[in-house]
Each structure stands twice: as structure tokens, then as C-alpha cells.
Design a protein around this motif. Structure first.
Motif, PDB file in Angstrom:
ATOM      1  N   GLU A  43       0.827  -1.202   0.000  1.00 16.85           N
ATOM      2  CA  GLU A  43       0.000   0.000   0.000  1.00 16.85           C
ATOM      3  C   GLU A  43       0.869   1.264   0.000  1.00 16.85           C
ATOM      4  OE1 GLU A  43      -2.521   0.712   3.490  1.00 16.85           O
ATOM      5  OE2 GLU A  43      -4.208   0.607   2.107  1.00 16.85           O
ATOM      6  N   ASN A 103      -7.782  -1.291  -1.757  1.00 17.25           N
ATOM      7  CA  ASN A 103      -9.219  -1.061  -1.762  1.00 17.25           C
ATOM      8  C   ASN A 103      -9.707  -1.242  -0.326  1.00 17.25           C
ATOM      9  OD1 ASN A 103     -11.901  -0.800  -2.253  1.00 17.25           O
ATOM     10  ND2 ASN A 103     -11.957  -2.232  -3.965  1.00 17.25           N
ATOM     11  N   ASN A 104      -9.526  -0.221   0.451  1.00 19.20           N
ATOM     12  CA  ASN A 104      -9.868  -0.307   1.868  1.00 19.20           C
ATOM     13  C   ASN A 104     -11.364  -0.438   2.109  1.00 19.20           C
ATOM     14  OD1 ASN A 104      -7.205  -0.172   2.607  1.00 19.20           O
ATOM     15  ND2 ASN A 104      -7.211   2.061   2.687  1.00 19.20           N
ATOM     16  N   ARG A 105     -12.135  -0.212   1.078  1.00 21.47           N
ATOM     17  CA  ARG A 105     -13.585  -0.311   1.235  1.00 21.47           C
ATOM     18  C   ARG A 105     -14.010  -1.746   1.560  1.00 21.47           C
ATOM     19  NH1 ARG A 105     -17.933   1.071  -3.506  1.00 21.47           N
ATOM     20  NH2 ARG A 105     -19.781   0.525  -2.321  1.00 21.47           N
ATOM     21  N   TYR A 106     -13.372  -2.720   0.920  1.00 26.39           N
ATOM     22  CA  TYR A 106     -13.760  -4.113   1.101  1.00 26.39           C
ATOM     23  C   TYR A 106     -12.852  -4.878   2.057  1.00 26.39           C
ATOM     24  CZ  TYR A 106     -16.772  -3.225  -2.850  1.00 26.39           C
ATOM     25  OH  TYR A 106     -17.726  -2.707  -3.673  1.00 26.39           O
ATOM     26  N   GLN A 110     -13.473  -8.584   3.691  1.00 25.67           N
ATOM     27  CA  GLN A 110     -12.546  -9.665   3.358  1.00 25.67           C
ATOM     28  C   GLN A 110     -12.032 -10.345   4.623  1.00 25.67           C
ATOM     29  OE1 GLN A 110      -8.690  -8.432   1.960  1.00 25.67           O
ATOM     30  NE2 GLN A 110      -8.510 -10.217   0.629  1.00 25.67           N
TER      31      GLN A 110
END
Length: 152
Positions: A43, A103-106, A110
Motif C-alpha cells: 500500500e 481497496n480499503n472499502r472491502y 474480506q
């Protein structure tokens, strides 16, 4: 080099020192996708302002692919240095996965799905262990499968 923010900064400084002596248009980083060990570095590197001119791309490669790729070469010891050389060769060889995109949204979803999978597998393992021990005392009862949902 430690796997933390100061270590990432040190890696960035070393990379910039090497990149300043060469004429690279872009930089590709290859890392084995091993749980969370490389996540923060994967990241950090593409979001680095100092590396942005070189358009850094990070590839998280399944460790199984690297292991299979190594079979095409003469056998060598398993060390971090040799593994990194094979990862670099894999990057040069091509057929790469999509570059890593944070993609910190998912990410929370996860992690929850993986944790649920872990819990289900542990429950299955413990149930089978219990039934194996129960079979020693009551073989006829266990063979009728009174506990539903267990494998085998």
C-alpha cells in the motif's frame, strides 16, 4: 530492514538512490502474497510521492506460482535472497496479475469472510476429532451419524 513505516522509508530511500543512477521509466515491485506481511508495504510504495515519477506498480504474486516457477530452474537453497531473485525473474518473465490496488472499502469484509472460513474449518475439525474419540466408546451410535453437518 524492519517491516514497519521506518523500514518502508528506508527502502524508499535505497530505491531512490539506485533509481537516481539509472534511467528507469517505471518500477515494478513483486511480493509474495502471504497474508498481511506485505500489505502495508504494498500500500505504501504506490502511494509514495517520492516514487510517483517512476510510476511504481506492485504485484502480489501467489506463493504457489513462485514455487512452481522455481521448478523450471536448477535446484537452489531456499533463502530470502534467492526467493527475491526468483520473484524478480518472474516479474521479468511476464504474465503478471493485476497490479495491487489498495481497496480499503472491502478490506473489513474480506477479513470477516476469512475469519468465518477459519471458524467453520476449526469447528469441522473439532467435531471430527470428537466423533473419532466417541467412536472408541460407542461405535454403533457414531456410525448412525447422530451429529449432522459433519464431514466424511
Amino acid at each position: 530492514m524492519p517491516n514497519n513505516l521506518p523500514g518502508a522509508g528506508e527502502l524508499e530511500n535505497r530505491l531512490l538512490a539506485v533509481l537516481s543512477t539509472q534511467l528507469f521509466e517505471h518500477v515494478r515491485f513483486g511480493m509474495e502474497a502471504t497474508q498481511n506481511y506485505g500489505f502495508h508495504l504494498a500500500e505504501y510504495l504506490p502511494s509514495s510521492d517520492r516514487l510517483s515519477a517512476r510510476r511504481p506498480l506492485v504485484y502480489l504474486i501467489n506463493a504457489k506460482y513462485i514455487k512452481d516457477f522455481k521448478k523450471a530452474f536448477p535446484e537452489r537453497d531456499k533463502t530470502d535472497l534467492i526467493d527475491s531473485q526468483f520473484i524478480a525473474e518472474y516479474l521479468r518473465f511476464g504474465k503478471l496479475p493485476h497490479p495491487f490496488e489498495a481497496n480499503n472499502r472491502y478490506l473489513p469484509l474480506q477479513r470477516l469472510v476469512r475469519y468465518r472460513y477459519h471458524l467453520v474449518k476449526n469447528t469441522e475439525r473439532e467435531t471430527n476429532f470428537f466423533l473419532a474419540n466417541l467412536f472408541l466408546k460407542f461405535p454403533g451410535w457414531v456410525q448412525r451419524r447422530p451429529i449432522y453437518g459433519c464431514s466424511k
